[in-house]
Structure formats: C-alpha cells, structure tokens
Design a protein around this motif. Structure first.
Motif, mmCIF file in Angstrom:
data_model
loop_
_atom_site.group_PDB
_atom_site.id
_atom_site.type_symbol
_atom_site.label_atom_id
_atom_site.label_comp_id
_atom_site.label_asym_id
_atom_site.label_seq_id
_atom_site.Cartn_x
_atom_site.Cartn_y
_atom_site.Cartn_z
ATOM 1 N N PRO A 1 -1.625 12.816 26.968
ATOM 2 C CA PRO A 1 -1.251 12.810 25.554
ATOM 3 C C PRO A 1 -2.405 13.295 24.688
ATOM 4 O O PRO A 1 -3.569 13.011 24.976
ATOM 5 N N GLU A 2 -2.074 14.059 23.653
ATOM 6 C CA GLU A 2 -3.101 14.574 22.762
ATOM 7 C C GLU A 2 -3.628 13.459 21.871
ATOM 8 O O GLU A 2 -2.880 12.599 21.442
ATOM 9 N N SER A 3 -4.934 13.503 21.619
ATOM 10 C CA SER A 3 -5.492 12.531 20.686
ATOM 11 C C SER A 3 -5.100 12.948 19.283
ATOM 12 O O SER A 3 -4.823 14.104 19.016
ATOM 13 N N ARG A 4 -5.063 11.992 18.405
ATOM 14 C CA ARG A 4 -4.672 12.271 17.031
ATOM 15 C C ARG A 4 -5.523 11.430 16.098
ATOM 16 O O ARG A 4 -5.966 10.348 16.464
ATOM 17 N N PRO A 5 -5.750 11.921 14.905
ATOM 18 C CA PRO A 5 -6.517 11.093 13.967
ATOM 19 C C PRO A 5 -5.633 9.996 13.379
ATOM 20 O O PRO A 5 -4.463 10.215 13.096
ATOM 21 N N VAL A 6 -6.211 8.822 13.255
ATOM 22 C CA VAL A 6 -5.562 7.698 12.588
ATOM 23 C C VAL A 6 -6.518 7.269 11.483
ATOM 24 O O VAL A 6 -7.639 6.855 11.755
ATOM 25 N N THR A 7 -6.072 7.421 10.236
ATOM 26 C CA THR A 7 -6.914 7.057 9.102
ATOM 27 C C THR A 7 -6.608 5.627 8.683
ATOM 28 O O THR A 7 -5.440 5.269 8.496
ATOM 29 N N ILE A 8 -7.658 4.830 8.549
ATOM 30 C CA ILE A 8 -7.550 3.447 8.093
ATOM 31 C C ILE A 8 -8.207 3.394 6.723
ATOM 32 O O ILE A 8 -9.406 3.656 6.596
ATOM 33 N N THR A 9 -7.411 3.094 5.715
ATOM 34 C CA THR A 9 -7.900 3.076 4.337
ATOM 35 C C THR A 9 -7.981 1.647 3.832
ATOM 36 O O THR A 9 -7.005 0.905 3.917
ATOM 37 N N ALA A 10 -9.154 1.300 3.327
ATOM 38 C CA ALA A 10 -9.383 -0.010 2.714
ATOM 39 C C ALA A 10 -9.296 0.164 1.210
ATOM 40 O O ALA A 10 -10.128 0.847 0.607
ATOM 41 N N VAL A 11 -8.281 -0.420 0.607
ATOM 42 C CA VAL A 11 -8.156 -0.416 -0.849
ATOM 43 C C VAL A 11 -8.784 -1.715 -1.327
ATOM 44 O O VAL A 11 -8.346 -2.807 -0.950
ATOM 45 N N VAL A 12 -9.839 -1.598 -2.112
ATOM 46 C CA VAL A 12 -10.627 -2.759 -2.532
ATOM 47 C C VAL A 12 -10.549 -2.921 -4.044
ATOM 48 O O VAL A 12 -10.647 -1.944 -4.785
ATOM 49 N N ASP A 13 -10.393 -4.175 -4.478
ATOM 50 C CA ASP A 13 -10.521 -4.514 -5.896
ATOM 51 C C ASP A 13 -11.917 -5.108 -6.046
ATOM 52 O O ASP A 13 -12.104 -6.321 -5.926
ATOM 53 N N PRO A 14 -12.936 -4.271 -6.265
ATOM 54 C CA PRO A 14 -14.309 -4.771 -6.272
ATOM 55 C C PRO A 14 -14.609 -5.710 -7.437
ATOM 56 O O PRO A 14 -15.400 -6.642 -7.282
ATOM 57 N N VAL A 15 -13.972 -5.506 -8.581
ATOM 58 C CA VAL A 15 -14.216 -6.383 -9.725
ATOM 59 C C VAL A 15 -13.765 -7.805 -9.388
ATOM 60 O O VAL A 15 -14.494 -8.769 -9.598
ATOM 61 N N ALA A 16 -12.563 -7.942 -8.826
ATOM 62 C CA ALA A 16 -12.052 -9.257 -8.454
ATOM 63 C C ALA A 16 -12.871 -9.866 -7.316
ATOM 64 O O ALA A 16 -13.161 -11.067 -7.319
ATOM 65 N N ALA A 17 -13.254 -9.049 -6.326
ATOM 66 C CA ALA A 17 -14.055 -9.557 -5.208
ATOM 67 C C ALA A 17 -15.410 -10.059 -5.702
ATOM 68 O O ALA A 17 -15.879 -11.119 -5.273
ATOM 69 N N LEU A 18 -16.027 -9.324 -6.611
ATOM 70 C CA LEU A 18 -17.314 -9.759 -7.159
ATOM 71 C C LEU A 18 -17.152 -11.015 -8.007
ATOM 72 O O LEU A 18 -18.002 -11.909 -7.977
ATOM 73 N N ALA A 19 -16.042 -11.130 -8.741
ATOM 74 C CA ALA A 19 -15.805 -12.303 -9.587
ATOM 75 C C ALA A 19 -15.552 -13.558 -8.755
ATOM 76 O O ALA A 19 -16.021 -14.645 -9.098
ATOM 77 N N THR A 20 -14.811 -13.404 -7.633
ATOM 78 C CA THR A 20 -14.472 -14.561 -6.797
ATOM 79 C C THR A 20 -15.484 -14.784 -5.678
ATOM 80 O O THR A 20 -15.504 -15.855 -5.076
ATOM 81 N N GLY A 21 -16.274 -13.762 -5.383
ATOM 82 C CA GLY A 21 -17.245 -13.877 -4.292
ATOM 83 C C GLY A 21 -16.645 -13.699 -2.918
ATOM 84 O O GLY A 21 -17.284 -14.003 -1.912
ATOM 85 N N GLU A 22 -15.406 -13.180 -2.847
ATOM 86 C CA GLU A 22 -14.783 -12.981 -1.532
ATOM 87 C C GLU A 22 -13.790 -11.822 -1.554
ATOM 88 O O GLU A 22 -13.293 -11.428 -2.603
#
Length: 148
Positions: free
Chosen positions: A8-29
C-alpha cells in the motif's frame, strides 16, 4: 508471469491542533481549549474536535502536525511531540523564510494497540509548555469489522 502485489502507498495524514491560547492562558490548561482534527476521517479516525483524537494510521504513513490559533494575535506552536520511538520519530521543521513551525514523522510499523502520545505547546510568552497526553495513533480496523 503474474505481477507481484504492490505494498500500500504511504499517504500524508495531517493532524491539526486548533488552540484557543487566550482561554488556555487564562485557565492555565488546555482542557476545553484544544480541538484536534485530522485528514483521515474516512479511514476511521475518531474523536474529532476533542483532545482525544484517535488518528487511524498504517505503516509508512507520513504524519504532519500543525497548529491553528483562534486568536491570531496570541502565539501558539507545538513545542514537542513525545511518542514511542519504535512507532514514529517526530521531527520539528520550519516553513522556508518564515518562523512557522510544523512537525513530521513516518509511521514505522503496524500499530496493533492504540499508541498514545504527548503534545507540548508553547503559548504566548509563558516559558513552561502546556501539554496534553490524550491523543493516540490507532491501527487499521480488521477486515469485516465495523468502525466505531
């Protein structure tokens, strides 16, 4: 002479992380502030839009991890990926002539059991990375078995 079966041919699989950095920084997680997606839903990936993404992979697949931020004025980047080196060795790369970071790796062998991995993120000006350990790579479903 019969032809040999092609692997089988290899294929690219893109994994995208959508981050809410403002909320993460405000909550610390990252909990509730990280939404993972991949381009392999038709092959059976699950957990879209959560930190519990299960990316369906095959040996030889090229994985590409990247980040999209909800607040474009706040910095976010993947700072590291920790995964079993026998399965994949992620490598940090930078798009030419930019400071935009992405990571790539190749699935080295068949994944029989889920392989969890840890994503580390650099957010804003905070020096300690934020991390999540809930995503995983999963192998192909057995023939005839229903995907869940």
């Amino acid at each position: 002479m019969p032809s040999k079966a092609k692997p089988p041919e290899s294929r690219p699989v893109t994994i995208t992380a959508v981050v809410d950095p403002v909320a993460a920084l405000a909550t610390g997680e990252l909990e509730g502030n990280l939404f993972l997606y991949d381009t392999n839903k038709t092959a059976g990936s699950t957990g879209f839009g959560t930190a519990d993404l299960r990316t369906r992979v095959s040996s030889g697949d090229t994985l590409i991890w990247n980040v999209v931020v909800l607040e474009c004025e706040t910095y976010a980047a993947i700072d590291g990926i920790v995964i079993d080196d026998k399965i994949c060795t992620p490598e940090r790369k930078v798009y030419p002539n930019t400071d935009i970071v992405y990571w790539t790796g190749t699935v080295k062998r068949h994944v029989a059991e889920p392989v969890p991995y840890r994503l580390k993120f650099r957010l804003g000006t905070v020096t300690e990375p934020f991390a999540v350990s809930s995503p995983a790579l999963v192998g192909q479903a057995a023939a005839g078995k229903e995907r869940r």
